[in-house]
Design an enzyme around this catalytic site. Structure first.
Site, short mmCIF file in Angstrom:
data_model
loop_
_atom_site.label_atom_id
_atom_site.label_comp_id
_atom_site.label_asym_id
_atom_site.label_seq_id
_atom_site.Cartn_x
_atom_site.Cartn_y
_atom_site.Cartn_z
CG ASP A 14 -25.94 -73.13 -4.01
OD1 ASP A 14 -25.46 -72.19 -3.34
OD2 ASP A 14 -25.76 -73.24 -5.24
N GLY A 17 -27.90 -66.96 -0.12
CA GLY A 17 -27.55 -65.57 -0.39
C GLY A 17 -28.38 -64.97 -1.51
CD1 TRP A 19 -35.47 -67.68 -0.91
CD2 TRP A 19 -34.80 -66.39 0.80
NE1 TRP A 19 -36.55 -67.48 -0.08
CE2 TRP A 19 -36.17 -66.69 0.98
CE3 TRP A 19 -34.16 -65.59 1.75
CZ2 TRP A 19 -36.90 -66.23 2.06
CZ3 TRP A 19 -34.89 -65.12 2.83
CH2 TRP A 19 -36.26 -65.45 2.97
CB THR A 60 -12.36 -76.32 2.19
OG1 THR A 60 -12.70 -76.97 0.94
CG2 THR A 60 -12.30 -77.38 3.28
CD GLU A 61 -13.83 -75.69 -2.02
OE1 GLU A 61 -12.85 -76.44 -2.20
OE2 GLU A 61 -14.85 -76.05 -1.40
CG ASN A 62 -18.63 -71.82 1.78
OD1 ASN A 62 -19.39 -72.60 2.37
ND2 ASN A 62 -18.78 -71.55 0.49
CD1 TRP A 63 -12.15 -71.99 4.72
CD2 TRP A 63 -12.56 -70.41 6.25
NE1 TRP A 63 -12.36 -72.62 5.92
CE2 TRP A 63 -12.60 -71.68 6.89
CE3 TRP A 63 -12.78 -69.28 7.02
CZ2 TRP A 63 -12.86 -71.84 8.25
CZ3 TRP A 63 -13.04 -69.42 8.38
CH2 TRP A 63 -13.07 -70.68 8.98
NE ARG A 186 -21.17 -74.85 -10.04
CZ ARG A 186 -20.84 -74.39 -8.86
NH1 ARG A 186 -19.81 -74.91 -8.20
NH2 ARG A 186 -21.52 -73.41 -8.29
CB SER A 188 -19.76 -77.56 -5.09
OG SER A 188 -20.27 -76.79 -6.16
#
Length: 236
Positions: A14, A17, A19, A60-63, A186, A188
């Site tokens: 994580d 982005g 960074w 799966t949440e990155n979509w 978290r 996640s």
């Protein structure tokens, strides 16, 4: 007690982005820097004689992220394996994946599946890429597979072993140490079933800056928690 090393380390990579944003770069440039850091982490784990490394590459949440960012993330495995697969073969690394690749764009899926197939007979460290992975989805698909299997056999008894046999990580040891970079504390939706006995380690370091020293610090903390003698503490 003698110094021990986690057999299986899992990392939520994580902060890529953020960074990039902190340096006036794009999120995609941050993800590219994360790939370079990932290569160093793989090298460090090999040096430590870790048996398996699972990297949370795409959830799966990155979509739900912006389309251009998702498209870039889908292009990374193609470039990465094209460049690194010969090195993985030389270093006897076995590539695995955890996640639903059926929903991944065809060129990306082909690149990943090619790497898995080419390295399947290697017996060195396993690098498991969690790609289009979600812990809840993993458990649901495993239970569905168990139910189908039980329908055929006529058995009604479902055990933990039945479920574990159908998880994406089947055949890998459960993670001993789970690391999350980037400051968030978290899980996640990462390896929810598999992490039942894992030590959780959180660091504020963004993943592109995460290096061998940071990895050894995490391992040192794991060793202390488990009551092992650390061989790294004096060198850090």
């Amino acid at each position: 007690m003698n110094a021990q090393i986690p057999k299986h380390i899992a990392i939520t990579m994580d902060g890529n982005g953020r960074w990039g944003k902190a340096r006036g770069l794009s999120r995609s440039e941050g993800h590219f820097a994360g790939v370079k850091a990932m290569e160093k982490v793989i090298d460090a784990c090999i040096s430590l004689r870790v048996e398996a490394l699972t990297l949370y590459a795409f959830s799966t949440e990155n979509w739900s992220r912006p389309l251009d960012e998702v498209n870039y993330l889908m292009s990374l495995p193609i470039k990465f394996f094209h460049e690194k697969l010969p090195q993985f073969m030389k270093r006897n690394i076995r590539i695995r994946t955890s996640g639903n690749l059926k929903k991944v764009p065809f060129p990306t899926r082909v690149a990943i599946e090619k790497a898995v197939k080419r390295t399947r007979n290697n017996d060195g460290m396993v690098v498991n890429f969690a790609f289009n992975y979600g812990g809840r989805d993993d458990i649901v698909q495993a239970i569905k597979a168990v139910v189908r299997e039980k329908d055929v056999s006529g058995s009604q008894d479902i055990t933990e072993m039945d479920i574990e046999k159908h998880l994406y990580t089947n055949g890998l040891p459960s993670p001993d140490l789970m690391i999350r970079t980037g400051g968030e504390q978290r899980i996640s939706n990462f390896l929810l079933w598999q992490a039942a006995e894992a030590e959780l380690y959180f660091t504020d370091v963004y993943f592109p800056d995460f290096d061998e020293t940071d990895l050894k610090e995490a391992v040192c903390c794991w060793q202390k928690q488990r009551g092992y003698v650390s061989i790294y503490e004096k060198s850090m």
